[in-house]
Scaffold this motif. Structure first.
Motif, PDB file in Angstrom:
ATOM      1  N   THR A 169       2.615   1.049   4.207  1.00 11.23           N
ATOM      2  CA  THR A 169       1.557   0.356   3.453  1.00 11.23           C
ATOM      3  C   THR A 169       0.593  -0.284   4.455  1.00 11.23           C
ATOM      4  O   THR A 169       0.503  -1.507   4.559  1.00 11.23           O
ATOM      5  N   ARG A 176      -3.251   1.979  10.003  1.00 10.77           N
ATOM      6  CA  ARG A 176      -3.607   3.255   9.380  1.00 10.77           C
ATOM      7  C   ARG A 176      -3.525   4.393  10.387  1.00 10.77           C
ATOM      8  O   ARG A 176      -3.035   5.486  10.081  1.00 10.77           O
ATOM      9  N   TYR A 179       0.077   5.216  10.987  1.00  9.14           N
ATOM     10  CA  TYR A 179       0.635   5.909   9.820  1.00  9.14           C
ATOM     11  C   TYR A 179       0.208   7.379   9.824  1.00  9.14           C
ATOM     12  O   TYR A 179       1.029   8.286   9.608  1.00  9.14           O
ATOM     13  N   VAL A 396      -8.110   9.148   4.089  1.00  5.90           N
ATOM     14  CA  VAL A 396      -7.963   7.694   4.122  1.00  5.90           C
ATOM     15  C   VAL A 396      -9.008   7.013   3.245  1.00  5.90           C
ATOM     16  O   VAL A 396      -8.696   6.078   2.486  1.00  5.90           O
ATOM     17  N   VAL A 399      -8.053   7.210  -0.405  1.00  7.41           N
ATOM     18  CA  VAL A 399      -6.959   6.301  -0.744  1.00  7.41           C
ATOM     19  C   VAL A 399      -7.446   4.869  -0.819  1.00  7.41           C
ATOM     20  O   VAL A 399      -7.089   4.115  -1.741  1.00  7.41           O
ATOM     21  N   GLU A 400      -8.283   4.479   0.128  1.00  4.25           N
ATOM     22  CA  GLU A 400      -8.795   3.102   0.131  1.00  4.25           C
ATOM     23  C   GLU A 400      -9.577   2.799  -1.144  1.00  4.25           C
ATOM     24  O   GLU A 400      -9.476   1.692  -1.697  1.00  4.25           O
ATOM     25  N   ASP A 415       0.627   0.135  -3.459  1.00  2.00           N
ATOM     26  CA  ASP A 415       0.164   0.519  -2.121  1.00  2.00           C
ATOM     27  C   ASP A 415       0.983   1.671  -1.564  1.00  2.00           C
ATOM     28  O   ASP A 415       0.438   2.634  -1.009  1.00  2.00           O
ATOM     29  N   TRP A 419      -0.714   5.358  -0.576  1.00  2.00           N
ATOM     30  CA  TRP A 419      -0.755   5.910   0.769  1.00  2.00           C
ATOM     31  C   TRP A 419       0.084   7.176   0.891  1.00  2.00           C
ATOM     32  O   TRP A 419      -0.191   8.041   1.740  1.00  2.00           O
TER      33      TRP A 419
END
Length: 515
Positions: A169, A176, A179, A396, A399-400, A415, A419
């Motif tokens: 998360t 990020r 990840y 990304v 997702v944001e 979250d 992700w």
């Protein structure tokens, strides 16, 4: 990372108990390769499960003295080249316990995942299906890419320990990046170690394997019991081979109309609903709830624990620590069955006192890790099959933008599930379709069971499956209960309906409700 909540197999309940104590097209009737349909299976005593199946001991004899038998079946590596290279698929069976003159045929099970080993799951839960065995040989299998069936292999045990400890998360640019790097490393390991299999693990190909299995087993029709992801596999089979469907039951139903994003959002709501039910159940016990004075207090304390774990993990299963991500996984695993709520209560109590062992054992179960630190190929197969099936690829920025919607659906799981949509980023194989085609005009009735408290395959998916199968095919049954699935809840109403259909062909009235 692979989405561990996608549609997990009920076999995980066994693991927990042990730890704690293609663009779809055209309808055809038969597989094309006559040579493979004439193969003879050699059934022998089952060996101990392989590492990819999760390890452990060979299955115990059945209560009445019957034995589990195992075999391998050859299938094409590439169903577009049915006379080309073959792979071996692992099967398990228990012969019917009843009068041979009343035998209907084989009843094939898929317990879900995708990525769950049916060869280990069916013996683990065989007693639950004793009534069905009176008229069927019970059969299950490891789908292609799973267990002993040409398994997809990605990272090793040490790498997977690190992978599942990552922060899933991410809150800032550095997290990020880390990840995404972990996701990239995992996906590249899959391509390096299993690149040959990755294009050939789609659900359409597993469905064609089942039709070959039907023929090799000598059945004119496929009698089928699909659970969780197994309902999607069953729906795809019904679409491809509607006139070969026999008596079929779908339990814990995947919504076949959803995109991966919609599926993850639905799971966020489903797991939040299950958490709400857990908290309300605990708070209803007056002075006996050790987790809070009210349902909201229970959830607030869990939220504080997760915030604390993000800043400072606590000791888990030595030498690993319980991270925020592992705790989320552990809580989710306990919500798969109401029988596990007591473990969740105890695990949370321990975690509040600085001991994360129970929540980590639950997390390990969800990820396919046994007590010896060895992983099955559950996670590898799960991501490989999902990414081969699902065409959408998210980034990304996407997702944001979606995070507020996911957080509104679930403050605790939102979250994490948002992700997880990045699992297939830069996957080497193009996904087959936006969602599976399960339309099955001409198929006989299929019993579709939805559980109102199901976290992993939310109840609403059952009606969507009924509608997608088409008029006169799907027969909806509702179970007002908790946990993932209905038949294994041992609810008499559900089991009578399923047994009546599979054993005697009695189709319950659509809209039947069991509670």
């Amino acid at each position: 990372m692979p989405n561990p909540f996608r549609a997990r197999a009920t076999a995980l309940t066994l693991t927990t108990a042990l730890l704690l104590s293609a663009l779809l097209a055209g309808c055809t009737d038969d597989t094309e390769d006559e040579d493979l349909t004439r193969q003879k299976l050699s059934w022998t005593d089952c060996p101990a499960p392989s590492d990819e199946q999760g390890g452990g001991n060979a299955p115990s004899p059945l209560p009445n003295g019957g034995e589990w038998q195992c075999a391998t079946m050859k299938a094409p590596l590439d169903w577009d080249k049915p006379r080309g290279e073959t792979i071996e698929l692992a099967l398990v069976r228990a012969r019917t316990s009843g009068d041979a003159s009343r035998r209907i045929g084989s009843l094939i099970f898929n317990f879900g995942g995708p990525g769950g080993s049916g060869v280990t799951a069916l013996p683990a839960f065989g007693e639950d299906y004793a009534q069905l065995r009176t008229r069927y040989d019970l059969v299950s299998f490891d789908p292609r890419g799973v267990g002993r069936s040409a398994p997809v292999v990605c990272e090793d045990d040490e790498q997977l320990d690190e992978y599942f400890q990552q922060d899933a998360t991410p809150d800032d640019a550095a997290e990020r990046t880390e990840y995404l790097d972990e996701t990239t490393d995992f996906n590249e390991a899959c391509e390096k170690n299993s690149g040959k299999m990755l294009p050939h693990v789609r659900t359409t190909e597993a469905a064609r394997d089942m039709d070959l299995m039907r023929q090799v087993l000598g059945d004119a029709k496929l009698h089928y019991f699909g659970i969780s992801y197994g309902t999607e596999l069953g729906g795809v089979y019904a679409h491809l081979f509607p006139r070969k469907v026999g008596r079929a039951v779908f339990d814990a139903v995947v919504d076949p109309t959803q995109t991966p994003e919609q599926g993850s959002l639905g799971q966020a709501r489903g797991f939040q609903r299950a958490l709400d039910n857990f908290a309300e159940d605990c708070a209803s016990k007056a002075d006996d709830c050790p987790l809070g004075d009210s349902a909201q207090d229970v959830k607030d304390r869990i939220a504080r624990l997760l915030r604390d774990l993000e800043a400072k993990p606590i000791p888990g299963v030595f030498p690993r620590e319980l991270t925020q991500t592992a705790a989320i996984n552990g809580i989710a695993q306990a919500l798969y069955s109401q029988d596990f709520w007591e473990y969740l209560t105890e695990g949370l109590q321990q975690a509040y006192d600085g001991d994360g062992r129970i929540l980590m054992l639950l997390s390990d179960s969800l990820n396919g890790r046994n007590e010896n630190g060895e992983y099955s190929n559950l996670a590898a197969a799960n991501v490989a099959i999902n990414c081969a099936d699902d065409r959408p690829r998210y980034d990304v920025r996407y997702v944001e933008r979606k995070l507020p919607e996911f957080r509104a659906a679930s403050p605790l799981f939102g979250d994490f599930l948002a992700w997880s949509m990045l699992s297939c980023t830069d996957w080497p194989v193009r996904g087959a379709a936006v969602h599976p085609d399960v339309s099955a005009p001409g198929a006989p009735p299929i019993l579709v069971i939805g559980n109102t408290g199901d976290p992993a395959t939310p109840y609403e998916g059952a009606r969507k499956m009924v509608q997608a199968l088409g008029k006169g095919v799907g027969v909806e049954l509702t179970y007002r209960g908790q946990g993932h699935g209905a038949y294994d809840s041992k609810n008499k109403c559900v089991q009578d309906a399923v047994n009546g259909y599979l054993l005697d062909g009695k189709v319950p009235a659509s809209g039947t409700v069991c509670s």
